[in-house]
Design a protein around this motif. Structure first.
Motif, PDB file in Angstrom:
ATOM      1  N   GLN A 184      16.644  66.832  88.382  1.00 21.16           N
ATOM      2  CA  GLN A 184      15.539  66.483  87.490  1.00 21.16           C
ATOM      3  C   GLN A 184      15.792  66.991  86.078  1.00 21.16           C
ATOM      4  N   ASP A 185      16.362  68.188  85.974  1.00 23.94           N
ATOM      5  CA  ASP A 185      16.684  68.738  84.658  1.00 23.94           C
ATOM      6  C   ASP A 185      17.783  67.920  83.977  1.00 23.94           C
ATOM      7  N   CYS A 186      18.734  67.431  84.769  1.00 24.97           N
ATOM      8  CA  CYS A 186      19.781  66.567  84.216  1.00 24.97           C
ATOM      9  C   CYS A 186      19.180  65.282  83.660  1.00 24.97           C
ATOM     10  N   VAL A 187      18.242  64.694  84.387  1.00 28.43           N
ATOM     11  CA  VAL A 187      17.581  63.467  83.925  1.00 28.43           C
ATOM     12  C   VAL A 187      16.780  63.745  82.663  1.00 28.43           C
ATOM     13  N   ARG A 188      16.054  64.845  82.683  1.00 29.34           N
ATOM     14  CA  ARG A 188      15.198  65.210  81.543  1.00 29.34           C
ATOM     15  C   ARG A 188      16.025  65.416  80.275  1.00 29.34           C
ATOM     16  N   HIS A 189      17.140  66.121  80.405  1.00 25.75           N
ATOM     17  CA  HIS A 189      17.984  66.395  79.242  1.00 25.75           C
ATOM     18  C   HIS A 189      18.691  65.121  78.770  1.00 25.75           C
ATOM     19  N   SER A 190      19.202  64.331  79.693  1.00 26.95           N
ATOM     20  CA  SER A 190      19.945  63.126  79.324  1.00 26.95           C
ATOM     21  C   SER A 190      19.043  62.078  78.677  1.00 26.95           C
ATOM     22  N   ASN A 191      17.793  62.001  79.112  1.00 31.53           N
ATOM     23  CA  ASN A 191      16.874  61.047  78.499  1.00 31.53           C
ATOM     24  C   ASN A 191      16.609  61.373  77.030  1.00 31.53           C
ATOM     25  N   ASN A 192      16.698  62.659  76.701  1.00 29.25           N
ATOM     26  CA  ASN A 192      16.466  63.100  75.329  1.00 29.25           C
ATOM     27  C   ASN A 192      17.778  63.031  74.554  1.00 29.25           C
ATOM     28  N   GLY A 193      18.318  61.818  74.412  1.00 29.76           N
ATOM     29  CA  GLY A 193      19.678  61.654  73.915  1.00 29.76           C
ATOM     30  C   GLY A 193      19.811  61.442  72.427  1.00 29.76           C
ATOM     31  N   LEU A 194      18.691  61.337  71.697  1.00 34.38           N
ATOM     32  CA  LEU A 194      18.747  61.111  70.252  1.00 34.38           C
ATOM     33  C   LEU A 194      18.588  62.442  69.530  1.00 34.38           C
ATOM     34  N   SER A 195      19.564  62.787  68.727  1.00 37.33           N
ATOM     35  CA  SER A 195      19.560  64.070  68.024  1.00 37.33           C
ATOM     36  C   SER A 195      18.577  64.045  66.865  1.00 37.33           C
ATOM     37  N   GLU A 196      17.709  65.062  66.808  1.00 35.62           N
ATOM     38  CA  GLU A 196      16.755  65.161  65.709  1.00 35.62           C
ATOM     39  C   GLU A 196      17.411  65.667  64.437  1.00 35.62           C
ATOM     40  N   GLU A 197      18.624  66.165  64.535  1.00 41.36           N
ATOM     41  CA  GLU A 197      19.328  66.665  63.353  1.00 41.36           C
ATOM     42  C   GLU A 197      19.886  65.529  62.500  1.00 41.36           C
ATOM     43  N   CYS A 198      20.009  64.353  63.060  1.00 43.17           N
ATOM     44  CA  CYS A 198      20.475  63.192  62.292  1.00 43.17           C
ATOM     45  C   CYS A 198      19.281  62.613  61.538  1.00 43.17           C
ATOM     46  N   ARG A 199      19.144  62.969  60.272  1.00 43.09           N
ATOM     47  CA  ARG A 199      17.955  62.622  59.490  1.00 43.09           C
ATOM     48  C   ARG A 199      17.927  61.165  59.067  1.00 43.09           C
ATOM     49  N   CYS A 226      15.859  55.761  76.848  1.00 47.02           N
ATOM     50  CA  CYS A 226      16.509  56.895  77.503  1.00 47.02           C
ATOM     51  C   CYS A 226      17.987  56.936  77.158  1.00 47.02           C
ATOM     52  N   GLY A 227      18.486  58.130  76.887  1.00 46.44           N
ATOM     53  CA  GLY A 227      19.911  58.309  76.663  1.00 46.44           C
ATOM     54  C   GLY A 227      20.301  58.153  75.210  1.00 46.44           C
ATOM     55  N   GLY A 228      21.589  57.901  74.977  1.00 43.62           N
ATOM     56  CA  GLY A 228      22.104  57.679  73.638  1.00 43.62           C
ATOM     57  C   GLY A 228      21.882  56.254  73.188  1.00 43.62           C
ATOM     58  N   PRO A 229      22.172  55.953  71.927  1.00 43.27           N
ATOM     59  CA  PRO A 229      21.948  54.591  71.405  1.00 43.27           C
ATOM     60  C   PRO A 229      22.604  53.479  72.224  1.00 43.27           C
ATOM     61  N   PRO A 230      23.875  53.606  72.657  1.00 41.92           N
ATOM     62  CA  PRO A 230      24.444  52.503  73.450  1.00 41.92           C
ATOM     63  C   PRO A 230      23.686  52.247  74.750  1.00 41.92           C
ATOM     64  N   GLN A 231      23.226  53.309  75.419  1.00 41.02           N
ATOM     65  CA  GLN A 231      22.468  53.126  76.661  1.00 41.02           C
ATOM     66  C   GLN A 231      21.119  52.479  76.388  1.00 41.02           C
ATOM     67  N   ILE A 232      20.459  52.904  75.316  1.00 44.66           N
ATOM     68  CA  ILE A 232      19.159  52.309  74.972  1.00 44.66           C
ATOM     69  C   ILE A 232      19.320  50.828  74.636  1.00 44.66           C
ATOM     70  N   LEU A 233      20.383  50.498  73.919  1.00 42.09           N
ATOM     71  CA  LEU A 233      20.623  49.091  73.589  1.00 42.09           C
ATOM     72  C   LEU A 233      20.959  48.275  74.827  1.00 42.09           C
ATOM     73  N   ALA A 234      21.707  48.869  75.767  1.00 38.88           N
ATOM     74  CA  ALA A 234      21.983  48.170  77.025  1.00 38.88           C
ATOM     75  C   ALA A 234      20.689  47.913  77.785  1.00 38.88           C
ATOM     76  N   ASN A 235      19.782  48.899  77.782  1.00 40.76           N
ATOM     77  CA  ASN A 235      18.477  48.696  78.416  1.00 40.76           C
ATOM     78  C   ASN A 235      17.677  47.618  77.695  1.00 40.76           C
ATOM     79  N   LEU A 236      17.857  47.536  76.374  1.00 39.17           N
ATOM     80  CA  LEU A 236      17.157  46.516  75.595  1.00 39.17           C
ATOM     81  C   LEU A 236      17.652  45.122  75.963  1.00 39.17           C
TER      82      LEU A 236
END
Length: 854
Positions: A184-199, A226-236
């Motif tokens: 569950q922690d792996c899912v939780r962390h991986s879903n939060n795949g967009l870095s807030e440091e990239c302004r 969920c995940g990084g941009p490529p995964q989110i776009l694949a879901n899209l």
């Protein structure tokens, strides 16, 4: 039909990916320029919220891994369960290896799972409910079983709406609970795949996804962000492609209900994999193209920033005059009556979760004080602090906190405001809880370490110091917790209300937008977009009500929220300087540890298999060691597939059962025991031939009847035909395959093997029946994994065959000239004859393997 379906899948996946990425790319380039404008403006004008009181750790999981252990994994290729060593790194990717030795030697894993978008399940019933929704109209009959037969009653399943499903199981409920928390922690962390440091990139991407989905008519929250941009776009892409393929291919699937579901899952997996590879390449090209334009855009912004801001405010005023009256009317009629109820639904479980974080942190520090007071001083303190240091990333200890916020429910409001599920808010709150826990732990570490460096303390003085640091940190945590929660409540309310208002206002407002676009200077048009200003006006209309609702909750002191006017004075003016200090290595400085982290040639710290593990092993009270306890404390070995026996299941799946084995049978730090070396020097192939009583006289090699084997549900008398041939001196070959092991232990093992080879023929007959899929000769753990087959079968050379082509085995013990059922055949060949050894070099072994495979 198969070729037609395959062609349809490839064409549909490629066409939809290009179409979606083309439309999305246009929106992304527009939003990239807007995000760059906002970033540069913020940099020039400044601003920000309240200052955090707690310190923030930059790289909390440095030189740490999350968890590792053994799991039984279901292999869809041969429908078998195999024992695998599973390792969860600091990236939260789940990697599984052939065994622990393969992981320690740095070999490539058999597979790696990125858990973004997955759900971790512990019930086959829950899994079947999700699977049944994949093909509408395909319903399971009452009493029908799943297509995956659970090997134990403690399954662990990773389910994804599009990607491959992964099946694991363990032997105990305690194991299942710990592994479920880790997954569950792996899912939780991986879903939060967009870095807030990239302004720039992150705001541009999120706004582009939202605007693209709004153009398709989807205004609410989205679970698959969920995940990084490529995964989110694949879901899209799959959001529109998946229903189309299901309607096109679903009716063509034939067979039983379970088989149709299984085939559809394989089709979905193949399409998703293809789409993901395409979105990965296309997104990288899109980002690269935007970065090339960044210097030119940045220079234009810094030169004309004042004129751009003036132009934007002028056009915004015109749009506000048009939109604001309609927005306020909609707000009074359809939004304001529900704001307080939405806020209360968010506040109760979230605040309870943050309170639980405080309680867990407090209990851990109280335990440290007790243990320190009872004896041990700094040495004992270092041991306990080493465990507390990773408290925020211990999914089992944090599970009670996460469960509190999982009670969040928006029932009754979801349909009205188009909220698909509260999971988006639950996972966001859990991420914030983990961050606050780590900030509190890190601040306490730095304060305590500073106090211990100033003067030597023991006993009661040390406990007083711990208590003082604890009180200071808890006070700071309460303030930061209130600030973080209020911000979370405001953002959650906006995510729920704004899409609803945009959906209601867009049809009446959009036709009036073209004239506003003409008011913008062409040089500024890429930084000022009418659609973005329209959303800003709607946001401003509702922000006042949201801020007022959160402020009233704080004034009433509900859920321990602080008023905005309350500012915590900085009682630690030099505390921020400690934030620049590296994390304290308690084990080395205070725990008596004298080992420095192993440095790689690149200076990257510990290698991944030498990192400290956040989650400790399981220790079962009052029970002896279980050979397959994946989390058993003190057990370093993971059983090999060759040490296990297969038992037939009703649906053909088998679970590998472990033979009792004590650690003394293994050489230190080596999986290469005497039995494995004996198998290497004298490979054994067994053949069990079914014979009737009158045919037993044909046997003349000294074998004795009496062995019983169960074949096809009947017990029959069988005999074992054994051929013994001596093998030349292979000690050099053994030594070359075992690197860095104790030479004396190897010599003793080989002497024992040579003595075993000299025994009489009748002592070599092994009374056992091996399943057709079982391992006939377990491979050495040091052997290369490239030649290992997941089925557990290792090809062995049979030099006794003629040089001619491979011939089918016949039932020679019967008068009929009929083919023998391969399921009734097991062969034993002990190599040792020099002549046969020479023959094996002539290439006959390949023909033998083909014959046996047949």
């Amino acid at each position: 039909t198969i070729q037609c379906i395959s062609s349809t899948l490839e064409t549909a996946g490629a066409v939809n990916s290009r179409q979606v990425m083309g439309e999305f790319g246009h929106v992304y380039k527009e939003q990239y320029a807007v995000a760059l404008f906002n970033s540069v403006r913020f940099e020039i004008e400044g601003g920000g919220g309240p200052q955090s009181q707690l310190l923030h750790r930059k790289n909390p999981l440095e030189d740490h891994s999350i968890f590792s252990g053994g799991l039984f994994q279901y292999l869809e290729g041969n429908k078998k369960w195999r024992n695998r060593f599973v390792f969860v790194a600091d990236s939260y990717n789940v990697s599984f290896y052939e065994n622990k030795v393969a992981h320690e030697r740095g070999l490539h894993p058999r597979g790696t799972i990125n858990c973004a978008g997955y759900k971790a399940l512990t019930s086959m019933e829950e899994y079947l409910d999700l699977v049944s929704t994949s093909l509408p109209g395909v319903k399971a009959k009452v009493g029908s079983g799943p297509f995956v037969k659970g090997a134990t009653q403690f399954p662990l399943i990773l389910w994804h709406p599009y990607a491959r499903h992964h099946y694991f199981c363990v032997l105990t409920e305690k194991e299942q609970t710990k592994w479920h928390a880790v997954l569950q922690d792996c899912v939780r962390h991986s879903n939060n795949g967009l870095s807030e440091e990239c302004r720039v990139q992150t705001p541009a991407f999120t706004d582009a996804v939202r605007l693209y989905r709004q153009a398709q008519g989807h205004y609410g929250t989205w679970d698959m962000m969920c995940g990084g941009p490529p995964q989110i776009l694949a879901n899209l892409v799959m959001e529109t492609l998946y229903p189309e393929l299901r309607n096109l291919i679903g009716p063509r699937l034939k067979g039983k209900m379970q088989q149709r579901q299984r085939n559809w899952m394989l089709i979905s997996e193949a399409v998703y994999k293809q789409v993901l590879s395409q979105t990965q390449a296309q997104y990288e090209a899109l980002v690269q193209a935007c970065e090339v334009e960044t210097p030119r855009l940045d220079a234009a912004l810094r030169t004309d920033m004042d004129q751009i801001i003036t132009s934007k405010e002028h056009v915004s005023g015109k749009i506000r005059a048009l939109v604001l009256p309609r927005a306020e009317q909609l707000l009074r009629r359809s939004v304001q009556p529900y704001v307080s109820s939405i806020l209360e639904a968010l506040m109760e479980p979230t605040s309870t979760g943050f309170s639980e974080v405080r309680d867990v942190f407090f209990r851990e520090l109280v335990e440290v004080s007790k243990n320190t007071l009872n004896g041990g001083g700094k040495d004992k303190l270092g041991e306990h602090m080493e465990k507390i240091s990773m408290l925020a990333f211990h999914p089992v200890k944090m599970q009670s906190c996460y469960e509190k916020v999982e009670q969040l429910s928006l029932e009754g409001l979801q349909q009205r405001f188009d909220v698909s599920s509260p999971s988006v808010f639950v996972q966001r709150a859990q991420i914030l809880m983990r961050e606050q826990m780590d900030n509190a732990v890190y601040t306490f570490e730095q304060l305590l370490h500073q106090s211990l460096e100033e003067k030597d303390q023991r006993g009661e003085d040390l406990c007083k110091t711990i208590q003082c640091c604890q009180d200071r940190v808890l006070k700071k945590y309460d303030y930061d917790s209130s600030t973080v929660r209020k911000k979370f409540f405001r953002e959650a309310l906006l995510q729920i209300i704004i899409p609803y208002m945009l959906k209601q206002l867009a049809p009446s407002c959009h036709p009036d937008f073209p004239p506003f676009q003409e008011m913008i200077f062409e040089d500024f048009s890429q930084f000022i977009l009418v659609e973005n200003m329209f959303e800003e006006v709607v946001l401003q209309s509702v922000t006042k009500d949201i801020m007022m609702a959160v402020k009233e909750a704080a004034v009433q002191k509900r859920h321990n929220l602080y008023r905005d006017s309350m500012i915590l004075t900085n009682s630690d003016p030099n505390l921020h300087l400690l934030g620049e200090s590296p994390s304290v290595d308690w084990a080395t400085q205070f725990g008596g540890g004298d080992e420095e982290p192993d440095k790689t040639p690149e200076g990257c710290g510990r290698s991944k298999w030498q990192r400290r593990q956040v989650v400790s092993m399981i220790k079962l009270d009052g029970m002896g060691p279980l050979p397959y306890e994946s989390c058993l404390e003190g057990e370093d070995f993971i059983p090999e597939e060759g040490e296990m026996m297969e038992e037939e299941e009703e649906v053909g799946t088998t679970l590998m059962e472990a033979e009792p084995k004590t650690p003394t049978e293994l050489e230190p730090n080596s999986p290469d025991n005497v039995q494995e070396i004996r198998y290497l020097i004298n490979p054994v192939v067994e053949m069990v031939v079914q014979a009737s009583e009158e045919d037993l006289a044909v046997l003349a090699n000294g074998t004795e009847p009496g062995m019983r084997a169960r074949l096809e549900g009947e017990e029959e008398e069988v005999t074992l035909i054994t051929t013994v041939e001596e093998v030349g001196d292979l000690q050099e070959e053994v030594d070359s395959s075992i690197e860095g092991e104790d030479e004396e232990a190897i010599e003793n093992a080989i002497q024992e093997i040579e003595m075993a080879v000299q025994e009489e023929d009748e002592d070599r007959i092994t009374e056992c029946a091996v399943d057709s899929d079982a391992e006939l000769a377990p491979p050495l753990a040091d052997s290369s994994p490239r030649h290992h087959d997941d089925s557990g079968f290792q090809s062995l050379t049979n030099e006794a065959l003629d040089e001619g082509g491979a011939q089918p085995m016949k039932d020679a013990l019967k008068t009929e000239d009929s083919l023998t059922d391969p399921g009734e055949v097991v062969v034993i060949v002990e190599q040792g004859n020099a002549a046969l050894h020479d023959d094996s070099e002539s290439g006959e072994d390949s023909e033998t393997e083909r014959c046996m495979a047949g």
